[in-house]
Design an enzyme around this catalytic site. Structure first.
Site, PDB file in Angstrom:
ATOM      1  N   ASP A 154      -9.037  -6.727   5.616  1.00 43.18           N
ATOM      2  CA  ASP A 154      -8.831  -7.325   4.423  1.00 43.18           C
ATOM      3  C   ASP A 154      -7.889  -6.308   3.809  1.00 43.18           C
ATOM      4  OD1 ASP A 154     -10.003  -9.726   5.202  1.00 43.18           O
ATOM      5  OD2 ASP A 154     -11.745  -9.252   3.887  1.00 43.18           O
ATOM      6  N   LYS A 155      -6.879  -7.050   2.881  1.00 43.82           N
ATOM      7  CA  LYS A 155      -6.387  -5.934   2.191  1.00 43.82           C
ATOM      8  C   LYS A 155      -7.083  -4.903   1.152  1.00 43.82           C
ATOM      9  CE  LYS A 155      -3.296  -6.181  -2.398  1.00 43.82           C
ATOM     10  NZ  LYS A 155      -2.666  -7.087  -3.158  1.00 43.82           N
TER      11      LYS A 155
END
Length: 327
Positions: A154-155
């Protein structure tokens, strides 16, 4: 490590900026549907977008317009594609950026991804991604689908990722991940004092939250679409405010650790999507992929890599009197 998200289709751009590409179907494409074959040969465009181009008459097969995605192709067939640019196709551009390379050989890279870096272009993030940086760093990345990215974080999750530098290595890494022969361990800071056994296993399927499509959730597979998911969680250190845990993935579902920790009533600090709050200086989910281990897909040699706990998480641990060395 996370599942790939579904690709978004894009409206075709103005035809005046199009490019005509000719290609020959090889043995790998023989017997495939036309949309699948084209996706193999033009990996920078999604199948959904290729289907849109076919419907617009932008594809020919053996000199005739081909509008049906299900048309079967044969080895040696000649196809042409009028490639109308999209935000998606234009996103596959080199962009120079500093990357923390932990290991590199002729077959693969190990990257320590910082929090805040998006892995792959997607709606809202068509540039400035890890993929763009890989394309700028290595000309070979242009020859490998998705620049060799075989999984993602995830970012706002930091830590280790493996990237293939050629197609054979990419296929081998995908097979290793599917066979669960890649060891993946994370550390996380979560809300709530830990009670009970120091080690637990969460074996609960994950799918789209039926009440909020922006989230994932533990689901009943008899009622909702989803996939099996298993995470081992071990307490490393604890305090009244929260707990420092190590998570070992046995599957790689989207948001798996975040969902499973919330299921245990220990949502990650900073993870507002799943019930966490930005405490102890953490402005993102307190999750870090600290260990990655697997056998080299070419040589078979055992590989093991570690990434130090980032400064923001170290600061949060210190503020709660927890030791990051426990892992």
């Amino acid at each position: 490590m996370e599942d790939w998200a579904e690709e978004e289709s894009e409206e075709p751009a103005d035809a005046g900026a199009s490019e005509l590409r000719s290609m020959t179907m090889g043995e790998a494409q023989h017997g495939q549907r036309l949309d699948r074959a084209l996706a193999d040969l033009v990996p920078e465009l999604s199948r959904s977008y290729l289907q849109q181009l076919m419907a617009l008459g932008c594809v020919t097969l053996q000199g005739r317009s081909a509008t049906k995605a299900s048309t079967k192709v044969k080895v040696g067939d000649q196809a042409t594609l009028e490639m109308r640019p999209t935000l998606q196709s234009q996103a596959f551009r080199p962009e120079a950026m500093a990357l923390d390379i932990v290991y590199e050989d002729e077959h693969l890279l190990i990257v320590n991804k910082p929090a805040g870096l998006v892995v792959h272009p997607a709606p809202g993030n068509w540039s400035g991604t890890l993929l763009n940086g890989l394309l700028a760093r290595d000309a070979k990345a242009l020859l490998v689908p998705r620049a060799g990215i075989v999984h993602r974080l995830d970012k706002d999750t930091s830590g280790l990722m493996v990237v293939a530098r050629d197609r054979a290595t990419m296929d081998a890494l995908v097979a290793l991940i599917a066979a669960r022969k890649v060891q993946r361990q994370y550390v996380a800071l979560a809300h709530g004092a830990w009670t009970g056994q120091k080690s637990v296993t969460v074996d609960a399927p994950i799918g789209r939250d039926p009440r909020n499509r922006l989230r994932m959730a533990v689901v009943d597979l008899a009622l909702h679409a989803g996939k099996t998911a298993r995470t081992d969680v071990r307490l490393l250190d604890g305090a009244d405010q929260g707990c420092w845990v190590q998570c070992t993935l046995h599957t790689g579902r989207t948001h798996q650790i975040r969902v499973h920790m919330a299921t245990l009533r220990h949502p990650l600090v900073g993870d507002t999507l799943y019930g966490g709050a930005p405490l102890a200086g953490m402005q993102r989910q307190a999750l870090h992929a600290f260990r990655l281990a697997f056998d080299h897909p070419a040589s078979g040699a055992p590989l093991e890599f570690f990434a130090p706990v980032p400064a923001d998480m170290c600061g949060a641990l210190a503020s709660w009197g927890l030791s990051y060395n426990a892992a």
